[in-house]
Design an enzyme around this catalytic site. Sequence first.
Site, mmCIF file in Angstrom:
data_model
loop_
_atom_site.group_PDB
_atom_site.id
_atom_site.type_symbol
_atom_site.label_atom_id
_atom_site.label_comp_id
_atom_site.label_asym_id
_atom_site.label_seq_id
_atom_site.Cartn_x
_atom_site.Cartn_y
_atom_site.Cartn_z
ATOM 1 N N LYS A 208 0.825 -1.212 0.000
ATOM 2 C CA LYS A 208 0.000 0.000 0.000
ATOM 3 C C LYS A 208 0.864 1.269 0.000
ATOM 4 O O LYS A 208 0.669 2.169 -0.806
ATOM 5 C CB LYS A 208 -0.955 -0.042 1.187
ATOM 6 C CG LYS A 208 -1.980 -1.173 1.057
ATOM 7 C CD LYS A 208 -2.911 -1.249 2.230
ATOM 8 C CE LYS A 208 -4.002 -2.292 1.987
ATOM 9 N NZ LYS A 208 -3.474 -3.656 1.741
ATOM 10 N N LYS B 72 -7.968 2.274 5.174
ATOM 11 C CA LYS B 72 -7.615 0.858 5.202
ATOM 12 C C LYS B 72 -6.330 0.653 5.998
ATOM 13 O O LYS B 72 -5.477 1.544 6.075
ATOM 14 C CB LYS B 72 -7.449 0.312 3.784
ATOM 15 C CG LYS B 72 -6.505 1.072 2.876
ATOM 16 C CD LYS B 72 -6.594 0.536 1.445
ATOM 17 C CE LYS B 72 -5.784 1.350 0.464
ATOM 18 N NZ LYS B 72 -5.921 0.867 -0.925
ATOM 19 N N ARG C 219 -6.433 -4.853 -12.081
ATOM 20 C CA ARG C 219 -5.119 -5.443 -11.826
ATOM 21 C C ARG C 219 -4.342 -5.478 -13.144
ATOM 22 O O ARG C 219 -4.744 -6.139 -14.090
ATOM 23 C CB ARG C 219 -5.290 -6.844 -11.264
ATOM 24 C CG ARG C 219 -4.027 -7.703 -11.214
ATOM 25 C CD ARG C 219 -2.948 -7.133 -10.301
ATOM 26 N NE ARG C 219 -3.416 -6.848 -8.979
ATOM 27 C CZ ARG C 219 -3.548 -7.755 -8.008
ATOM 28 N NH1 ARG C 219 -3.263 -9.019 -8.243
ATOM 29 N NH2 ARG C 219 -3.958 -7.392 -6.807
ATOM 30 N N ARG D 205 -11.783 -5.818 -11.325
ATOM 31 C CA ARG D 205 -12.586 -6.409 -10.244
ATOM 32 C C ARG D 205 -13.722 -5.438 -9.942
ATOM 33 O O ARG D 205 -13.509 -4.401 -9.336
ATOM 34 C CB ARG D 205 -11.721 -6.656 -9.012
ATOM 35 C CG ARG D 205 -10.775 -7.863 -9.094
ATOM 36 C CD ARG D 205 -9.492 -7.581 -9.875
ATOM 37 N NE ARG D 205 -8.753 -6.417 -9.420
ATOM 38 C CZ ARG D 205 -7.862 -6.428 -8.406
ATOM 39 N NH1 ARG D 205 -7.591 -7.535 -7.776
ATOM 40 N NH2 ARG D 205 -7.212 -5.336 -8.080
ATOM 41 N N ARG E 275 -15.837 -2.095 -2.661
ATOM 42 C CA ARG E 275 -14.619 -2.895 -2.813
ATOM 43 C C ARG E 275 -14.775 -3.832 -4.000
ATOM 44 O O ARG E 275 -15.741 -4.576 -4.092
ATOM 45 C CB ARG E 275 -14.341 -3.715 -1.555
ATOM 46 C CG ARG E 275 -14.145 -2.880 -0.300
ATOM 47 C CD ARG E 275 -14.075 -3.763 0.926
ATOM 48 N NE ARG E 275 -15.302 -4.525 1.103
ATOM 49 C CZ ARG E 275 -15.450 -5.521 1.980
ATOM 50 N NH1 ARG E 275 -14.432 -5.873 2.753
ATOM 51 N NH2 ARG E 275 -16.594 -6.161 2.085
ATOM 52 N N ASP F 138 -2.486 -2.125 -9.017
ATOM 53 C CA ASP F 138 -3.924 -1.919 -8.889
ATOM 54 C C ASP F 138 -4.242 -0.476 -9.241
ATOM 55 O O ASP F 138 -3.638 0.453 -8.687
ATOM 56 C CB ASP F 138 -4.403 -2.244 -7.470
ATOM 57 C CG ASP F 138 -4.415 -3.730 -7.189
ATOM 58 O OD1 ASP F 138 -4.229 -4.521 -8.139
ATOM 59 O OD2 ASP F 138 -4.613 -4.114 -6.015
ATOM 60 N N GLU G 51 -2.395 0.464 -5.352
ATOM 61 C CA GLU G 51 -1.522 -0.476 -4.651
ATOM 62 C C GLU G 51 -0.515 -1.031 -5.654
ATOM 63 O O GLU G 51 -0.757 -1.049 -6.867
ATOM 64 C CB GLU G 51 -2.301 -1.642 -4.015
ATOM 65 C CG GLU G 51 -3.167 -1.242 -2.849
ATOM 66 C CD GLU G 51 -3.775 -2.445 -2.111
ATOM 67 O OE1 GLU G 51 -3.274 -3.580 -2.300
ATOM 68 O OE2 GLU G 51 -4.726 -2.240 -1.351
ATOM 69 N N ASN H 82 1.318 -4.644 -5.855
ATOM 70 C CA ASN H 82 1.365 -5.976 -5.262
ATOM 71 C C ASN H 82 2.652 -6.676 -5.682
ATOM 72 O O ASN H 82 2.911 -6.852 -6.877
ATOM 73 C CB ASN H 82 0.164 -6.801 -5.719
ATOM 74 C CG ASN H 82 -1.142 -6.210 -5.212
ATOM 75 O OD1 ASN H 82 -1.628 -6.587 -4.165
ATOM 76 N ND2 ASN H 82 -1.701 -5.265 -5.955
#
Length: 313
Positions: A124, A159, A209, A224, A232, A272, A280, A282
Amino acid sequence: MKTLFILDPLPKLKAYKDSSIAMMRALVKRDHHVYACGIGDLSVSHDGGRVLFSELTLYQDNVHWYASTPVEEAPFTAFDAIVMRKDPPFDTEYLYATYLLETAERMGVAVFNKPQSIRDFNEKMSILRFPECIAPTLVTRNPQWLHEFIDEHRDVILKPLDGMGGASVFRVRVDDPNRNVIIETLNAFGARSVMAQRFIPEIRNGDKRVLLIDGEVVPYALARIPKNGETRGNLAAGGRGVAMPLTEWEKHVAETLSPRLRSLGLFVVGLDMIGGLLTEINVTSPTCFVEIADQTGYYVADLFVQKLESAVS
């Protein structure tokens, strides 16, 4: 090529969608050998490092997808490559595993992703390295600063820094009657750091993603898309995965970041993005290989193997 995968317990993996299994199947398809262990199977001493592992035979059946040999012990140097694919959370044991894997690097074994970079790139907070690509963002333990951020931006996402799968992610509006208790819960009255980001309304079109494999940008993203009533998009939170070509802007952002990430030894990366903004990075065990392949015919796992062969040769 002998490749050791560091994974969660094999019986818990969902073969119909697991990206690590897709990687292993693609390796076997090209006549390579794959092996598996957990982070608790790594060991380092004054004379080097070793691991407890099993060799895997893989099947296309998604229920009974593997057979394993009895557990053996070998030095790290028994393998040509080690691929760290343990899922978050990035806890203390995960941290220690990255230190152990640095011994494997010193012994001449190629480790992906680079252990130091896994440590350095909180998934993050790492977006703050690229401020030109992100929405207004704050990381702090100070609850008053969190309240001021909400007052300024009116509609925000809060978050924890160590969450995954959308767990403990809250959307908080300036007039939310629960904002105090949400901040208290996440922030533990100033004891725990929290990330705040201005809410990006384009989440309705999906949290995308974008995958990078050894610096190469995969031309499809998995969006997503949140279910009704949700903010979310995470698949673990009920989001729906829809593969789609990258927009020109998403491709531009990915191509801008990819050389810098590759230079740090980040071999497999999942960016992301929401509304073209980075949310983000990852680096522990990026997913979505299978969904993209199933929906587009673009086999990300095959690209992974080709890049791995080049990197190890």
